[in-house]
Write an enzyme that holds these catalytic residues in place. Structure first.
Site, PDB file in Angstrom:
ATOM      1  N   CYS A 320       5.719  -1.478   2.265  1.00 53.10           N
ATOM      2  CA  CYS A 320       4.558  -1.157   2.215  1.00 53.10           C
ATOM      3  C   CYS A 320       3.970   0.285   2.456  1.00 53.10           C
ATOM      4  O   CYS A 320       1.976   0.367   2.725  1.00 53.10           O
ATOM      5  CB  CYS A 320       4.276  -2.595   3.101  1.00 53.10           C
ATOM      6  SG  CYS A 320       4.101  -2.488   4.776  1.00 53.10           S
ATOM      7  N   GLU A 354       3.600  -0.617  -2.432  1.00 51.72           N
ATOM      8  CA  GLU A 354       5.087  -0.640  -2.241  1.00 51.72           C
ATOM      9  C   GLU A 354       5.224   0.128  -3.254  1.00 51.72           C
ATOM     10  O   GLU A 354       5.888   0.494  -4.706  1.00 51.72           O
ATOM     11  CB  GLU A 354       5.086  -2.271  -2.283  1.00 51.72           C
ATOM     12  CG  GLU A 354       4.065  -3.313  -1.679  1.00 51.72           C
ATOM     13  CD  GLU A 354       4.964  -4.181  -0.361  1.00 51.72           C
ATOM     14  OE1 GLU A 354       6.326  -3.796  -0.157  1.00 51.72           O
ATOM     15  OE2 GLU A 354       4.061  -4.608  -0.010  1.00 51.72           O
TER      16      GLU A 354
END
Length: 362
Positions: A320, A354
């Site tokens: 992330c 991401e």
């Protein structure tokens, strides 16, 4: 762009900019063109948290611009949020404003929804929650047809349940997940499905066993289990581990064990630095790990964990925070090469993205 409303005409342009930026950032490690997974341009976020702005005997949903936390912006809609969130916002607000007990000292509302239509609402207060509040909240729950949960300092009142049930269709099979309020879940359900599909495709020819660190409620673990002989997964959150155990049973998976350990603790365990009581019923030597999957917090992998996973033939690294992933790749690409590279637009219209790589030992 408004805080609560998105201009979908800009979506492809902002995604292209992200992809160009990340492709450049990853160029020292791979020349591969990234596999790009776009988000729905609107109504993609399954959970939301709103400040409840109290003024003139009324409460309204409010948001803040980054860095301007003393200036709330009252909103009536949230096109970033799921359609279920947007459908619930008006009747909830009307009911709360019609009840002084529900409105008084309410300072935050959280919505947790799923692609499959389930929902949970949490009302958070600067006051103790008593029987009068519970009676009003139960009437609200009946009115909305959605479970209500109340929170205040050192207090949590569950009227019906504190979780939702998500159902994801992945590669022709339906997977069911219990997602508990307050624990981590992927906020963008469509991108979550894309990430699981991509991870499974990376394991089509895998042999041996899988280790997963930071497994949460089993989001990736459960759909990946059928690709391996055995799976061992670790997670530090007790709530997430308990949910994962229920999800394993609900999905009929019989080759998967989950233990409550941090990645640092597991590194110590596999290196036999010290024993762990939580592993007393597991024989680590019985595993033939061929693949490790990591999806760490924003801080990335610590040095010891990074060194430990470098021993694995195949590394699936989902992140992330591409910046800390790039820092880890400085070490991991000394022993492995990038075989696949993917970008998932989990958070449209923001700088966050991401990224994922499949690393194979050189």
């Amino acid at each position: 762009m408004a805080l609560h409303r998105v201009n979908t005409d800009d979506y492809q342009q902002q995604l292209d900019q992200k992809v160009d930026r990340l492709r450049g950032a990853f160029s020292p490690f791979t020349s591969l063109a990234p596999e790009v997974f776009p988000s729905p341009p609107s109504h993609y976020r399954l959970r939301a948290e709103f400040k409840m702005w109290q003024e003139g005997g009324r409460v309204d949903y409010a948001m803040y611009k980054q860095g301007e936390y003393k200036k709330p912006f009252v909103i009536q809609e949230f096109t970033v949020g799921s359609r279920r969130i947007n459908a619930l916002m008006p009747p909830l607000l009307e009911a709360v404003n019609d009840s002084e007990i529900l409105r008084k000292r309410l300072f935050c509302t959280e919505f947790l929804t799923t692609l499959s239509g389930d929902a949970l609402i949490t009302l958070i207060y600067h006051k103790p929650l008593d029987e009068a509040w519970e009676q009003e909240a139960r009437a609200l729950q009946d009115h909305l047809g959605v479970p209500i949960l109340g929170r205040s300092r050192k207090q949590k009142l569950v009227l019906e349940r504190d979780y939702v049930i998500e159902k994801l269709e992945i590669d022709g099979r339906s997977y069911q997940y219990k997602q508990v309020e307050g624990s981590f879940t992927q906020p963008n359900g469509d991108i979550c499905g894309s990430m699981i599909h991509w991870a499974r495709s990376c394991c089509e020819d895998a042999e041996g066993d899988l280790l997963e660190l930071y497994c949460g409620n089993g989001n990736f673990t459960i759909p990946l289990a059928e690709k391996f002989r055995k799976v061992l997964a670790t997670e530090i959150s007790k709530v997430s581990v308990n949910a994962a155990q229920e999800n394993i049973a609900a999905n009929g998976v019989d080759n998967l064990d989950i233990v409550r350990l941090s990645s640092e603790e597991f590194t110590q365990a596999i290196d036999k630095v010290r024993p762990f009581r939580r592993l007393k019923d597991l024989d680590l030597d019985s595993y033939d790990f061929s693949t490790v999957l990591v999806d760490p917090p924003r801080a990335g992998l610590d040095a010891d964990t990074c060194a430990m996973i470098a021993r694995f033939p195949r590394i699936l690294y989902i992140s992330c925070n591409p910046q800390t992933q790039l820092e880890n790749l400085e070490e991991l690409t000394k022993t492995h090469k990038v075989e696949r590279f993917a970008i998932f637009d989990q958070f449209p219209y923001t700088d966050h993205t991401e990224s994922a790589v499949l690393l194979v030992r050189r």
